[in-house]
Design an enzyme around this catalytic site. Structure first.
Site, PDB file in Angstrom:
ATOM      1  N   GLY A  31       0.797  -1.226   0.000  1.00  0.00           N
ATOM      2  CA  GLY A  31       0.000   0.000   0.000  1.00  0.00           C
ATOM      3  C   GLY A  31       0.823   1.265   0.000  1.00  0.00           C
ATOM      4  O   GLY A  31       2.024   1.253  -0.249  1.00  0.00           O
ATOM      5  N   LEU A  33       0.297   3.732  -2.159  1.00  0.00           N
ATOM      6  CA  LEU A  33       0.624   3.569  -3.576  1.00  0.00           C
ATOM      7  C   LEU A  33       1.308   4.798  -4.177  1.00  0.00           C
ATOM      8  O   LEU A  33       0.984   5.933  -3.839  1.00  0.00           O
ATOM      9  CB  LEU A  33      -0.659   3.265  -4.364  1.00  0.00           C
ATOM     10  CG  LEU A  33      -1.443   2.018  -3.924  1.00  0.00           C
ATOM     11  CD1 LEU A  33      -2.665   1.831  -4.830  1.00  0.00           C
ATOM     12  CD2 LEU A  33      -0.571   0.765  -3.933  1.00  0.00           C
ATOM     13  N   HIS A  34       2.267   4.509  -5.050  1.00  0.00           N
ATOM     14  CA  HIS A  34       2.939   5.555  -5.817  1.00  0.00           C
ATOM     15  C   HIS A  34       3.003   5.103  -7.272  1.00  0.00           C
ATOM     16  O   HIS A  34       2.467   4.027  -7.610  1.00  0.00           O
ATOM     17  CB  HIS A  34       4.332   5.849  -5.237  1.00  0.00           C
ATOM     18  CG  HIS A  34       5.186   4.626  -5.058  1.00  0.00           C
ATOM     19  ND1 HIS A  34       5.656   3.897  -6.117  1.00  0.00           N
ATOM     20  CD2 HIS A  34       5.611   3.989  -3.933  1.00  0.00           C
ATOM     21  CE1 HIS A  34       6.374   2.881  -5.673  1.00  0.00           C
ATOM     22  NE2 HIS A  34       6.351   2.897  -4.344  1.00  0.00           N
ATOM     23  N   GLU A  35       3.679   5.898  -8.097  1.00  0.00           N
ATOM     24  CA  GLU A  35       3.666   5.584  -9.531  1.00  0.00           C
ATOM     25  C   GLU A  35       4.334   4.257  -9.877  1.00  0.00           C
ATOM     26  O   GLU A  35       4.038   3.666 -10.913  1.00  0.00           O
ATOM     27  CB  GLU A  35       4.298   6.724 -10.328  1.00  0.00           C
ATOM     28  CG  GLU A  35       3.330   7.863 -10.518  1.00  0.00           C
ATOM     29  CD  GLU A  35       3.974   9.078 -11.141  1.00  0.00           C
ATOM     30  OE1 GLU A  35       4.632   8.932 -12.184  1.00  0.00           O
ATOM     31  OE2 GLU A  35       3.829  10.173 -10.553  1.00  0.00           O
ATOM     32  N   HIS A  37       3.922   1.454  -8.114  1.00  0.00           N
ATOM     33  CA  HIS A  37       2.805   0.513  -7.995  1.00  0.00           C
ATOM     34  C   HIS A  37       1.835   0.674  -9.173  1.00  0.00           C
ATOM     35  O   HIS A  37       1.340  -0.306  -9.730  1.00  0.00           O
ATOM     36  CB  HIS A  37       2.023   0.773  -6.708  1.00  0.00           C
ATOM     37  CG  HIS A  37       2.804   0.611  -5.439  1.00  0.00           C
ATOM     38  ND1 HIS A  37       3.021   1.648  -4.560  1.00  0.00           N
ATOM     39  CD2 HIS A  37       3.418  -0.466  -4.893  1.00  0.00           C
ATOM     40  CE1 HIS A  37       3.714   1.224  -3.527  1.00  0.00           C
ATOM     41  NE2 HIS A  37       3.979  -0.065  -3.706  1.00  0.00           N
ATOM     42  N   MET A 185      11.205   5.466  -6.845  1.00  0.00           N
ATOM     43  CA  MET A 185      10.006   5.682  -6.022  1.00  0.00           C
ATOM     44  C   MET A 185       9.883   4.588  -4.986  1.00  0.00           C
ATOM     45  O   MET A 185      10.166   3.422  -5.257  1.00  0.00           O
ATOM     46  CB  MET A 185       8.771   5.713  -6.907  1.00  0.00           C
ATOM     47  CG  MET A 185       8.783   6.910  -7.797  1.00  0.00           C
ATOM     48  SD  MET A 185       7.137   7.346  -8.299  1.00  0.00           S
ATOM     49  CE  MET A 185       7.512   8.771  -9.299  1.00  0.00           C
ATOM     50  N   SER A 186       9.492   4.992  -3.791  1.00  0.00           N
ATOM     51  CA  SER A 186       9.307   4.043  -2.695  1.00  0.00           C
ATOM     52  C   SER A 186       8.344   4.662  -1.693  1.00  0.00           C
ATOM     53  O   SER A 186       8.368   5.884  -1.480  1.00  0.00           O
ATOM     54  CB  SER A 186      10.667   3.789  -2.019  1.00  0.00           C
ATOM     55  OG  SER A 186      10.456   3.197  -0.741  1.00  0.00           O
TER      56      SER A 186
END
Ligand code: AMP
Length: 284
Positions: A31, A33-35, A37, A185-186
């Site tokens: 969960g 969420l970012h780009e 995901h 991204m994380s």
């Protein structure tokens, strides 16, 4: 889009979808969420008739003193991003449902794929990941499951687990999505202070430097590692857990780089642990 928290209900729904001839694409996440995901969900939408997302911060893959309790969570935001991404079903169980009283079954993992790198720094981590992913596969019964190469070792371990246990699921690895300045991204990036965020650019920069050297003809892994390590250690608040050049299939260290060589690193920026990786020569 529906959200299901009950395991029996989720399994019943997924089995019914399979029986109706639907191809299930599955994206497991923790969960927030970012780009990264969202790129998995976008591909999942293409891969299956039904797109299933799981959101579960899995306690068994966190070690003592790690960030299980503080791991960022925002289900409402995730739900609306999932809806926009065309998710059909969210599986959102509680830890007590996934690991009820008297729970006793764990997957045991061993060998270079799971004992080096993250496995060495985070004992028990991959045992927890393998256990939860196997459980999720049993519940969701996906035809195809998508994972990011951001977690390179995790992807390698899951591919191997699927082979080892003859699991009838196709594993699809997806490219690392980065911020415009290069930081991978994380969900954990929200922990970073402005200063740590700036210093964390050294991760991608050290990978890029290494790739430039390798593509320019340097094949000595030690020499490349030296340059990358130097870039990382110029930042006062970064503490390097490891920087390694490994064979992408075995994750064993290599001396001479080739098309299968991947550089992997883990760094603490203050209290935030970041990982990143890149193929040195192969462009993916
Ligand atoms: P997590 O929620 O961190 O467990 O990640 C869920 C899935 O998203 C895993 O397969 C990750 O490898 C993938 N993922 C996380 N960050 C990225 C990223 N920056 N780019 C691509 N995939 C990612």
């Amino acid at each position: 889009m529906d959200t299901v928290s009950d395991i029996t209900e989720m399994q019943r729904r997924c089995l019914a979808l399979r029986e109706a001839g639907k191809r299930i694409a599955f994206v497991p996440t923790m969960g927030f969420l970012h780009e990264g995901h969202l790129s998995l969900l976008q591909e999942g939408r293409k891969q299956g008739d039904v797109l299933v997302l799981s959101i579960f911060v899995n306690p068994t893959q966190f070690g003592e003193g790690e960030d299980l309790d503080t791991y960022p969570r925002d289900f409402e935001r995730d739900e609306s991003l999932a809806r926009e991404a065309g998710v059909d079903l969210i599986f959102y169980p509680t830890a007590e449902t996934v690991y009820p009283a008297n729970y006793c079954s764990y997957l045991s993992v061993e060998g270079s794929l799971t004992e080096t790198l993250e496995g060495a720094c985070r004992p028990g981590h991959f045992r927890g990941v393998a256990t939860v992913v196997a459980k999720l596969f049993n519940i969701v019964q996906p035809h195809v499951a998508l994972f990011g190469r951001k977690d390179f070792q995790q992807l390698a371990m899951i591919r191997q687990m699927v082979r080892d246990f003859n699991m009838p699921v196709e594993i699809k690895g997806m490219p690392i999505i980065r911020e415009t300045d290069g930081l991978a991204m994380s969900s954990r990036n929200v922990y970073l202070s402005d200063d740590e965020r700036r210093q964390s650019l050294a991760l991608n920069q050290s990978l890029t430097l290494a790739a430039e050297l390798a593509r320019g003809g340097e094949s000595n892994a030690h020499k490349i590692l030296e340059v990358s390590l130097k870039r990382l250690t110029t930042e006062p608040d970064l503490v390097v857990d490891y920087v390694k050049i490994c064979n992408a299939d075995t994750l064993e260290d290599v001396e001479i780089v080739d098309q299968r060589s991947v550089m992997l690193l883990a760094v603490k920026a203050g209290t935030t642990r970041l990982i990143d990786n890149n193929y040195l020569i192969a462009k993916v």
